[in-house]
Design a protein around this motif. Structure first.
Motif, short mmCIF file in Angstrom:
data_model
loop_
_atom_site.label_atom_id
_atom_site.label_comp_id
_atom_site.label_asym_id
_atom_site.label_seq_id
_atom_site.Cartn_x
_atom_site.Cartn_y
_atom_site.Cartn_z
N SER A 124 -26.40 -28.50 21.39
CA SER A 124 -25.86 -28.01 20.13
C SER A 124 -26.97 -27.96 19.09
O SER A 124 -27.78 -28.88 19.00
N ASP B 41 -26.08 -27.17 15.83
CA ASP B 41 -25.41 -27.29 14.54
C ASP B 41 -25.98 -28.47 13.76
O ASP B 41 -26.15 -29.57 14.31
N ARG B 42 -26.25 -28.23 12.48
CA ARG B 42 -26.81 -29.29 11.64
C ARG B 42 -26.36 -29.07 10.21
O ARG B 42 -26.32 -27.93 9.72
N LEU C 173 -19.87 -25.82 8.36
CA LEU C 173 -20.29 -25.38 9.69
C LEU C 173 -19.42 -24.22 10.16
O LEU C 173 -18.33 -23.99 9.60
N ALA D 139 -17.48 -25.41 15.48
CA ALA D 139 -18.27 -26.64 15.57
C ALA D 139 -17.36 -27.80 16.00
O ALA D 139 -16.22 -27.92 15.55
N PHE E 101 -22.78 -32.44 16.01
CA PHE E 101 -23.67 -31.84 15.03
C PHE E 101 -24.39 -32.95 14.28
O PHE E 101 -23.87 -34.06 14.12
#
Length: 229
Positions: free
Chosen positions: A44, A46-47, A195, A199, A204
């Motif tokens: 992943s 996502d951040r 996000l 997500a 994340f």
């Protein structure tokens, strides 16, 4: 010189039987590998939060862009405060919006302190207790500390979190985009970054925009004196 006796037939049969069983086992394991493929590694990207070296103004603009769109489904989002907050007032910052994580990073001038994320079940009791829970997380890190400066930083952090000091730079929430847009206009809220809708919780990374973050964003200096605990 006498000759060695020839192996008995039973022993030969046992050896052949063992070899056949081992070969069959190998074939079975090989077949099982085809039937059950290896588990896929979940990756992943996502951040939530600013990138290292990113100007604060650019991050604030990037965060605003994540709140646009007609889809009003619920999103995970990072709420960054203008000032550090105590656990006792976190609920007041966002109203009845669901809070999934309370973030803590004890502010000490020119001293690098660790970020702690506390999972908060959907109860105000857990939220009010999150500062103390963060202190317990820091206390658990004592066993890994090998130098005096790091140990003293931990002790100060533990004491301030247990005292209920203002140490939270932000929280992670879940709400529809329309609510997140409203929240971004509230006093005391510096940024709200959402996000994508797909997500997944727990997959994340989070790094809030600290109220005293350098501009552009970078590591906190760690050359200041450590106050007493």
């Amino acid at each position: 010189m006498s000759e060695a006796p020839a192996p008995s037939r039973p022993r030969i049969r046992r050896g052949l039987a063992f070899g056949a069983a081992a070969a069959a086992c190998g074939v079975f394991v090989l077949a099982l590998g085809y039937l059950i493929p290896p588990a896929e590694t979940v990756v992943s990207t996502d951040r939530l939060g600013p990138d290292q070296g990113e100007p604060v103004s650019e991050y604030l603009g990037r965060a605003r862009e994540t709140l646009t769109g007609a889809d009003d489904g619920e999103r995970w989002a990072l709420v960054s405060f203008t000032e550090y907050r105590s656990a006792a007032v976190l609920r007041d910052q966002v109203g009845d919006i669901r809070i999934g994580q309370a973030l803590y990073q004890v502010p000490l001038p020119r001293v690098a302190t660790p970020l702690i994320a506390v999972q908060t079940p959907d109860t105000d009791t857990a939220l009010r207790r999150s500062g103390t829970d963060a202190a317990w997380q820091l206390a658990d890190r004592r066993r890994y500390v090998t130098d005096d400066r790091s140990a003293r930083i931990l002790e100060v952090g533990i004491a301030r979190l247990r005292d209920g000091s203002a140490c939270s730079p932000g929280i992670v929430v879940r709400a529809p985009l329309s609510r997140l847009r409203e929240l971004s206009e509230h006093p005391g809220i510096r940024a709200v970054q959402a996000l994508p809708a797909d997500a997944v919780a727990g997959r994340f990374a989070v790094g809030p925009l600290l109220p005293d973050s350098p501009d552009p964003v970078g590591p906190s200096p760690d050359d200041g004196p450590i106050p007493p605990a």
